[in-house]
Design a protein around this motif. Sequence first.
Motif, PDB file in Angstrom:
ATOM      1  N   ALA A 109      82.400 -10.401  66.835  1.00 39.10           N
ATOM      2  CA  ALA A 109      83.792 -10.228  66.424  1.00 39.10           C
ATOM      3  C   ALA A 109      84.720 -10.377  67.610  1.00 39.10           C
ATOM      4  O   ALA A 109      85.797 -10.969  67.511  1.00 39.10           O
ATOM      5  CB  ALA A 109      83.979  -8.859  65.776  1.00 39.10           C
ATOM      6  N   GLY A 110      84.295  -9.843  68.753  1.00 36.61           N
ATOM      7  CA  GLY A 110      85.109  -9.963  69.959  1.00 36.61           C
ATOM      8  C   GLY A 110      85.278 -11.410  70.356  1.00 36.61           C
ATOM      9  O   GLY A 110      86.379 -11.859  70.694  1.00 36.61           O
ATOM     10  N   ALA A 111      84.189 -12.172  70.290  1.00 34.84           N
ATOM     11  CA  ALA A 111      84.259 -13.583  70.643  1.00 34.84           C
ATOM     12  C   ALA A 111      85.199 -14.332  69.706  1.00 34.84           C
ATOM     13  O   ALA A 111      85.859 -15.281  70.110  1.00 34.84           O
ATOM     14  CB  ALA A 111      82.855 -14.189  70.578  1.00 34.84           C
ATOM     15  N   ILE A 112      85.260 -13.889  68.462  1.00 34.62           N
ATOM     16  CA  ILE A 112      86.130 -14.565  67.499  1.00 34.62           C
ATOM     17  C   ILE A 112      87.557 -14.089  67.619  1.00 34.62           C
ATOM     18  O   ILE A 112      88.505 -14.876  67.508  1.00 34.62           O
ATOM     19  CB  ILE A 112      85.628 -14.296  66.058  1.00 34.62           C
ATOM     20  N   ALA A 113      87.748 -12.795  67.853  1.00 33.15           N
ATOM     21  CA  ALA A 113      89.097 -12.230  67.771  1.00 33.15           C
ATOM     22  C   ALA A 113      89.867 -12.280  69.081  1.00 33.15           C
ATOM     23  O   ALA A 113      91.072 -12.532  69.084  1.00 33.15           O
ATOM     24  CB  ALA A 113      89.012 -10.782  67.295  1.00 33.15           C
ATOM     25  N   ILE A 114      89.187 -12.020  70.195  1.00 34.57           N
ATOM     26  CA  ILE A 114      89.938 -11.842  71.436  1.00 34.57           C
ATOM     27  C   ILE A 114      90.564 -13.115  72.019  1.00 34.57           C
ATOM     28  O   ILE A 114      91.749 -13.098  72.367  1.00 34.57           O
ATOM     29  CB  ILE A 114      89.073 -11.082  72.469  1.00 34.57           C
ATOM     30  N   PRO A 115      89.843 -14.206  72.134  1.00 34.44           N
ATOM     31  CA  PRO A 115      90.488 -15.404  72.696  1.00 34.44           C
ATOM     32  C   PRO A 115      91.773 -15.833  71.979  1.00 34.44           C
ATOM     33  O   PRO A 115      92.807 -16.017  72.627  1.00 34.44           O
ATOM     34  CB  PRO A 115      89.386 -16.459  72.604  1.00 34.44           C
ATOM     35  N   PRO A 116      91.753 -15.980  70.646  1.00 35.15           N
ATOM     36  CA  PRO A 116      93.018 -16.354  69.994  1.00 35.15           C
ATOM     37  C   PRO A 116      94.112 -15.319  70.214  1.00 35.15           C
ATOM     38  O   PRO A 116      95.281 -15.663  70.382  1.00 35.15           O
ATOM     39  CB  PRO A 116      92.665 -16.436  68.507  1.00 35.15           C
ATOM     40  N   ALA A 117      93.701 -14.036  70.217  1.00 37.12           N
ATOM     41  CA  ALA A 117      94.702 -12.983  70.389  1.00 37.12           C
ATOM     42  C   ALA A 117      95.331 -13.068  71.775  1.00 37.12           C
ATOM     43  O   ALA A 117      96.548 -12.878  71.943  1.00 37.12           O
ATOM     44  CB  ALA A 117      94.062 -11.618  70.185  1.00 37.12           C
ATOM     45  N   LEU A 118      94.516 -13.372  72.769  1.00 39.85           N
ATOM     46  CA  LEU A 118      95.042 -13.528  74.127  1.00 39.85           C
ATOM     47  C   LEU A 118      96.028 -14.686  74.167  1.00 39.85           C
ATOM     48  O   LEU A 118      97.131 -14.576  74.698  1.00 39.85           O
ATOM     49  CB  LEU A 118      93.902 -13.800  75.113  1.00 39.85           C
ATOM     50  N   THR A 152      94.524  -6.526  71.148  1.00 38.58           N
ATOM     51  CA  THR A 152      94.612  -7.526  72.213  1.00 38.58           C
ATOM     52  C   THR A 152      95.960  -8.236  72.148  1.00 38.58           C
ATOM     53  O   THR A 152      96.658  -8.386  73.155  1.00 38.58           O
ATOM     54  CB  THR A 152      93.483  -8.555  72.079  1.00 38.58           C
ATOM     55  N   TYR A 153      96.321  -8.650  70.963  1.00 38.39           N
ATOM     56  CA  TYR A 153      97.580  -9.371  70.777  1.00 38.39           C
ATOM     57  C   TYR A 153      98.764  -8.518  71.206  1.00 38.39           C
ATOM     58  O   TYR A 153      99.616  -8.940  71.996  1.00 38.39           O
ATOM     59  CB  TYR A 153      97.705  -9.773  69.309  1.00 38.39           C
ATOM     60  N   VAL A 154      98.793  -7.286  70.696  1.00 38.12           N
ATOM     61  CA  VAL A 154      99.888  -6.383  71.018  1.00 38.12           C
ATOM     62  C   VAL A 154      99.892  -6.059  72.508  1.00 38.12           C
ATOM     63  O   VAL A 154     100.941  -5.997  73.156  1.00 38.12           O
ATOM     64  CB  VAL A 154      99.763  -5.104  70.158  1.00 38.12           C
ATOM     65  N   GLY A 155      98.706  -5.875  73.052  1.00 39.77           N
ATOM     66  CA  GLY A 155      98.610  -5.536  74.463  1.00 39.77           C
ATOM     67  C   GLY A 155      99.147  -6.619  75.370  1.00 39.77           C
ATOM     68  O   GLY A 155      99.925  -6.363  76.291  1.00 39.77           O
ATOM     69  N   VAL A 156      98.753  -7.845  75.098  1.00 41.13           N
ATOM     70  CA  VAL A 156      99.203  -8.946  75.950  1.00 41.13           C
ATOM     71  C   VAL A 156     100.683  -9.220  75.731  1.00 41.13           C
ATOM     72  O   VAL A 156     101.455  -9.433  76.668  1.00 41.13           O
ATOM     73  CB  VAL A 156      98.366 -10.214  75.674  1.00 41.13           C
ATOM     74  N   ARG A 157     101.075  -9.196  74.472  1.00 40.99           N
ATOM     75  CA  ARG A 157     102.479  -9.495  74.173  1.00 40.99           C
ATOM     76  C   ARG A 157     103.415  -8.450  74.754  1.00 40.99           C
ATOM     77  O   ARG A 157     104.565  -8.727  75.081  1.00 40.99           O
ATOM     78  CB  ARG A 157     102.663  -9.566  72.662  1.00 40.99           C
TER      79      ARG A 157
END
Lengths: 241, 223, 308
Positions: free
Chosen positions: A41-50, A113-118
């Motif tokens: 799930a991390g491999a799927i979710a984190i890159p796009p979110a970043l 991840t998305y919220v964190g980076v944004r």
Amino acid sequence: MGAVQDFTTYITTASHWWGERGILHRSLEHMRLSAASVFAAGAIAIPPALALGHGKRGGFLAQSIVNIGRAVPSFAILALLFPLALSYGFGLGFWPTFGALVFLAIPPMFTNTYVGVRGVDPSIVEASRGMGMGPAQVLFRVETPIARPLILTGVRIAAVQVVATATLGAFVGFNGLGSYIDEGFRQQDDGKLLTGAIGVAVLAFLTELVFSLVVRRATPWLAPSRVPDVVPPEQVEVLTP
Amino acid sequence: MLAANGPNSFIWWDWVDRHRGQIKDASLEHLRLTLIAVVIGFVISGVLAVVALRFRWTYGPITWITGVLYTIPSLALFVLLVPLTGFTTLTGEIGLVSYTLLILIRNIVAGVDGVPASVKEAADGMGYTPARRFVAVDLRLATPAIIAGLRIATVTTIGLVTVTGLIGLGGYGSLIDDGLKRTFSTPIVVGAGLSVAMAIVLDLGLVLLERALTPWARRRVAT
Amino acid sequence: MLAIGMVAVVAIAACSSNDNKATTTGGSSASAGAGGGAKPTVTIGAQDFGESAILAEIYKQGLAAKGFTTSTQKLGGFRDLEVKAFDGKTINFAPEYAASMLEFLNGKKGEATSDVTATVAKLKTQLDAKGLAAFNASDAVDTNALVMTQAKASSLGISSLSDLATKGKDLKLGGPADCETNAFCIPGLKRVYNLDLSGKFQALEASAIAAALDAGSIDVALLFSTDGRIAAKNYTLLTDDKKMLAADNVVPVATKDLAANSELASAVNAISAKITTDELIKLNKRFDVDKEDAAVIAKDFLTQNYLI
């Protein structure tokens, strides 16, 4: 109480710990599946979110899709994947449960991840650009480290949920701790039932504990108990079952 | 779905048509279970949040206990309660309410904490009694955070209610359970789809509620 | 705002639906069990497999047609939960199987035989001790059936349970969760064939067992002898050469009070008389393969047999 006695008798019987259907094997299987699901799930979710968090575009759409995904009951995904897994040669147990758990773990990791980076302070981003950093460098050398506490919290939330929900895999033939609950209930065996229930609860707590420590270690610049769990109100708090 | 629509199709429309009554009952029951859990959870959380805000040292223990409750896997919790409270709505609700507490308490407290101190002081200066100020100022300004918590709690609960299907409660979980036990995808798809629909509708409702309760936020944007 | 919400919740909770998983069909008007002449209320327990649900519905609707107030209760499991429900008085009637019920109650002594009369007699003794009684046994029989796919069975040279005991010790058995406590599953294999398959046993939902066998996820499956898929898919039914299985005729079981009611008893026996093994196979197919509802299947059965 009779049930508690049954439980203590059950776990103190050596034979109950060994073998394919023993406590050790089932606990390990449970953790193995959970770990695999979280990683995938991390491999799927984190890159796009970043990427989306950095680019600050398309995020709303992605976030909405993720929110809808969060509302889909894992139990249902499990039940749907089961016959498919059987007919397409994936067998029972592991793969249908894996599918449901990956689905479950994606939303918290994506959102955090998305919220964190944004949410990284724009002036810091500007400063790094001003220092000559390209977009990739800004993302990986500046934004990601700053967002790390939130990202890791997302992983933590996902991991605990996955460990807890892997219990349901018992209904599709997954040989984890949930099997004790299913069998214990059907056979009216309190010893098994409590072994399963307490077992998964303990695993869930341990997961929570371990990850809390990981988050703390990974973000030494924050004071010990100041790792933010709660995302500010205008952003969505990520706690799902 | 290309072949004739039948029991082995993803959705067997004929079955859906014939079971409309059952689907409607499941929907009402699912809604009932969800609302009871969220409302009771909200009331309890409200009380605990007020306690935590008034007596700061209690915040740690309160979040610890509700955190522990939250970490207990739902199926395990329900199954442990059954010998005590039977296959009843009460069993389900005890579990469902427990899972809402952590998120609601944290968001209520965070919301009130997030109100700028200057605003609170100004209200005090204007002569509000502490209790009145809390209700009229703190809570009102904390509304976005509180509603954010309610939204998550609601969507969470809708998902969890499906698990109660395994201990025999109605709601969409009974459809999913039926489908699982019979290797029959139609009731599962119906149950899952309607679950998601209900989550979207209730979530939207809460967003609208927030808009209604915080008119000043929109006014600011308008000017 | 909050006040409105509270009122709404109380209102919703007040018009609460029934808590247990019972579905009721109407019977006579007077309150059930009110006095000497009133017809008793029948609460029928249904185990977690299709045939049990169908039989429960058959008796439920058949008795309702004779004026009894009836309801069914999903037990969420098997015999273990059923007996518990009888003890807890949440059900007072259940369709059972003679030999299996006998062995459950006598602690798996192995008293049941293929002689249905003798088996039922012993069963009645056991039931009596629990305040229960049995009605007439039906001719319909549904025993456990241990099967393998034809391919696997022939490749391993297994055609009987004795073969399984010698050549199949390491095979994976899949069956309903109660296999570990059911006298004609794992304990029976141990007792009669000296075969212990508990090490790799996988509990599965009744409807998924055949699919798991086809997929090769399990090597041996415990199905029911009335499962049409055994014939349809050409499974190898492992022969019970040492006679572990016994007379598992369908026999309704109820509390003594209920069984003593002569009107109820004759209604029940009339229904049981019409149930045959072939009928069960047909009814099961409608449930397992055609995904029809137990209630509909039951109604058709009763109508075709002039029972309603």
